[in-house]
Design a protein around this motif. Structure first.
Motif, PDB file in Angstrom:
ATOM      1  N   ASP A  37      40.332  33.305  37.831  1.00 52.39           N
ATOM      2  CA  ASP A  37      41.143  33.222  39.041  1.00 52.39           C
ATOM      3  C   ASP A  37      42.513  33.823  38.738  1.00 52.39           C
ATOM      4  OD1 ASP A  37      42.508  32.654  41.327  1.00 52.39           O
ATOM      5  OD2 ASP A  37      42.021  30.508  41.365  1.00 52.39           O
ATOM      6  N   GLY A  39      44.813  34.570  41.011  1.00 52.22           N
ATOM      7  CA  GLY A  39      45.695  34.383  42.161  1.00 52.22           C
ATOM      8  C   GLY A  39      46.715  33.288  41.973  1.00 52.22           C
ATOM      9  N   ASP A  58      38.892  34.966  46.830  1.00 48.33           N
ATOM     10  CA  ASP A  58      39.233  36.382  47.005  1.00 48.33           C
ATOM     11  C   ASP A  58      39.790  37.007  45.734  1.00 48.33           C
ATOM     12  OD1 ASP A  58      38.451  36.007  49.575  1.00 48.33           O
ATOM     13  OD2 ASP A  58      40.473  35.931  50.427  1.00 48.33           O
ATOM     14  N   ASN A  59      40.442  36.200  44.894  1.00 45.13           N
ATOM     15  CA  ASN A  59      41.109  36.746  43.716  1.00 45.13           C
ATOM     16  C   ASN A  59      40.321  36.496  42.425  1.00 45.13           C
ATOM     17  OD1 ASN A  59      43.337  37.565  45.329  1.00 45.13           O
ATOM     18  ND2 ASN A  59      44.087  35.439  45.305  1.00 45.13           N
ATOM     19  N   TRP A  60      39.048  36.126  42.562  1.00 46.71           N
ATOM     20  CA  TRP A  60      38.221  35.901  41.381  1.00 46.71           C
ATOM     21  C   TRP A  60      37.756  37.241  40.802  1.00 46.71           C
ATOM     22  CZ3 TRP A  60      34.289  31.300  42.146  1.00 46.71           C
ATOM     23  CH2 TRP A  60      35.019  30.129  42.372  1.00 46.71           C
ATOM     24  N   SER A  61      37.664  37.266  39.485  1.00 45.10           N
ATOM     25  CA  SER A  61      37.129  38.437  38.784  1.00 45.10           C
ATOM     26  C   SER A  61      35.858  38.023  38.054  1.00 45.10           C
ATOM     27  CB  SER A  61      38.150  38.981  37.768  1.00 45.10           C
ATOM     28  OG  SER A  61      39.332  39.392  38.420  1.00 45.10           O
ATOM     29  N   LYS A  92      42.440  41.368  39.464  1.00 43.13           N
ATOM     30  CA  LYS A  92      43.564  41.021  40.330  1.00 43.13           C
ATOM     31  C   LYS A  92      44.441  40.005  39.632  1.00 43.13           C
ATOM     32  CE  LYS A  92      41.179  41.784  44.736  1.00 43.13           C
ATOM     33  NZ  LYS A  92      40.778  41.166  46.026  1.00 43.13           N
ATOM     34  N   VAL A  94      48.594  38.075  39.919  1.00 43.32           N
ATOM     35  CA  VAL A  94      49.858  37.932  40.651  1.00 43.32           C
ATOM     36  C   VAL A  94      50.974  38.631  39.864  1.00 43.32           C
ATOM     37  CG1 VAL A  94      51.609  36.311  41.454  1.00 43.32           C
ATOM     38  CG2 VAL A  94      49.166  35.777  41.741  1.00 43.32           C
ATOM     39  N   ILE A 111      49.643  40.058  45.004  1.00 48.11           N
ATOM     40  CA  ILE A 111      48.441  40.259  44.206  1.00 48.11           C
ATOM     41  C   ILE A 111      48.265  41.750  43.980  1.00 48.11           C
ATOM     42  CG2 ILE A 111      45.947  39.941  44.064  1.00 48.11           C
ATOM     43  CD1 ILE A 111      47.412  37.371  43.935  1.00 48.11           C
TER      44      ILE A 111
END
Length: 473
Positions: A37, A39, A58-61, A92, A94, A111
């Protein structure tokens, strides 16, 4: 949302970093996938605020391949320890978004897309809650530990903790979901594109855990500690013991383990249908009478045909169906002499009397009979002892003897009772093979119920493991 679908699909295809083994299966090797995560939930200034977007994916890789490897060992008391290696690519993160007139960070973040390789090595102690709630398939757990993470050119150590749940589909395979929060020691809170540090972050895993390591000598899928026959492959419904003839009676309780039989006859067949199982039937292919061990008595004189010297002509039992004189000269006519070939007093129907010293001698022999451990088969040195017992019994053709089997208190009654019964019957069968009439011998096992010594000592237990012979009057 697409990443969430990929992550859920991985649950069915990959392994997990869970350490959900137990004392029966102490080792686990797992392979799985992980999601990072990048984000706000990882870098928010307020620690509590970091959990605000926990379920935002949405911000998981996620790498579309196996990316977690774990080896763990159960330590006891629902606690296990495991070492996990993981790899991912942080897509992604921050990043800072601006500075004020004084050159200070203005608190704005965004992000940004990145392409940073991530490597992690972690060690965790895990406490399983499944055992506490009495569930064999639902196994929630918490874990704590620490490790080291690499992100791009940056790296730092961390302390971590989290929770997860494993759904056990079988004794050895389970599906797992877990989340771990990693607090990095060198987390700067603000990430610059030109100077990325390793931020504190969440790592989520999913997959399948395989546990193993229990000893199963015979390879029948039943661990030795639960297997009543650990060296012979068997069936689960019989606690690991085989049923060779498939008659529903395990071999160690089946008096005829290689021949399909009936439960009422302890697994033995009754070929001639006379109500006497073949192993006790002296005439298994010809219907007979129970009092004659399954053999017929054509002339109805009370002597089975196979023992009647005059099977077509009725005669007294004392003379085997035919009249004859006093052959042994003991003063008892053959028609009244139960032992026409052995001299004995009339008070004992012409047969020699069994005295106390004979019973004592038989019991001295009985104390020295040795069986193979956990079985009803004899050790080699015991055959000479059994032959001596047969010689003593053969001196008294009309005497009946009861053979009793006893064990020490080691093991459960479920094992000791049938074992002692089988051993007593093994002595009986051997004596029959040496010429002692089957109707003169009976056998019974008493397990550990009648000790003659203290089971707390080695010598006492040795004395309690014995075969006793009693005269049946």
């Amino acid at each position: 949302m697409k990443q969430l679908k990929v992550f859920a699909a991985a649950l069915l295809l990959a392994g997990t970093a869970a350490q959900a083994q137990n004392a029966d299966q102490p080792w686990a090797i797992t392979v799985g996938v992980n999601a990072l995560d990048g984000g706000r939930s990882s870098v928010a200034t307020d620690f509590a605020d970091r959990f605000g977007q926990y379920f935002q994916t949405d911000n998981w890789s996620i790498l579309p391949s196996a990316s977690v490897l774990n080896v763990s060992r159960y330590l006891g008391a629902n606690v296990s320890f495991g070492v996990t290696g993981s790899v991912n690519k942080m897509k992604k993160v921050v990043m800072e978004n601006g500075w004020d007139a004084n050159g200070d960070f203005n608190g704005q973040r965004r992000i940004d897309a990145t392409d940073l390789m991530y490597y992690g090595v972690d060690g965790h102690f895990k406490y399983s809650i499944g055992g506490l709630i009495g569930s064999k398939w639902f196994d929630p757990a918490v874990h704590v530990g620490g490790g080291y993470a690499f992100l791009g050119k940056a790296s730092s150590g961390n302390v971590s903790g989290g929770a997860g749940v494993t759904f056990w589909l079988s004794e050895n395979i389970g599906l797992n979901l877990s989340s771990t929060y990693k607090k990095q020691f060198e987390d700067e809170g603000v990430l610059r594109a030109q100077d990325v540090s390793v931020p504190s972050h969440f790592q989520h895993t999913a997959g399948v855990s395989f546990r193993f390591g229990g000893k199963d000598t015979d390879g029948d899928g039943i661990l030795d500690k639960y297997d009543e026959c650990p060296e012979v492959a068997g069936l689960k419904q019989f606690n690991g013991c085989p049923d060779t003839d498939a008659d529903g009676i395990p071999d160690h309780l089946d008096q005829c383990p290689n021949v399909f039989g009936d439960a009422q006859y302890n697994g033995c067949p009754d070929t001639d249908g006379d109500g006497i199982p073949d192993h006790e039937d002296a005439c298994p292919e010809e219907p007979g009478l129970k009092e004659f061990n399954g053999c017929p008595d054509t002339d109805g004189d009370g002597i089975a045909d196979k023992e009647d010297e005059c099977p077509e002509e009725a005669g007294p039992k004392a003379n085997n169906g035919c009249p004859w004189p006093d052959s042994d000269g003991d003063g008892v006519f053959d028609k009244d002499d139960e032992c026409p070939e052995v001299a004995g007093p009339a008070s004992n129907k012409g047969c020699p009397e069994v005295k106390e010293e004979h019973i004592k001698q038989l019991n001295e022999y009985g104390k020295t009979i040795l069986f193979n451990t956990g079985k009803s088969t004899f050790q080699e040195q015991s055959f000479a002892v059994l032959d001596n017992m047969a010689k003593v019994m053969n001196q008294f053709p009309n005497a009946k003897f009861a053979i009793e089997g006893h064990t020490d208190s080691t093991g459960s009654d479920k094992i000791n009772d049938p074992l002692s019964n089988d051993r007593a019957n093994a002595v009986r069968e051997y004596l029959i093979s040496k010429g002692i009439s089957a109707n003169r011998l009976s056998s019974q096992g008493f397990g550990s119920k009648n000790p003659i010594d203290d089971n707390k000592t080695v010598a006492g237990r040795a004395n309690n493991r014995r075969t006793e012979i009693k005269l049946v009057k």
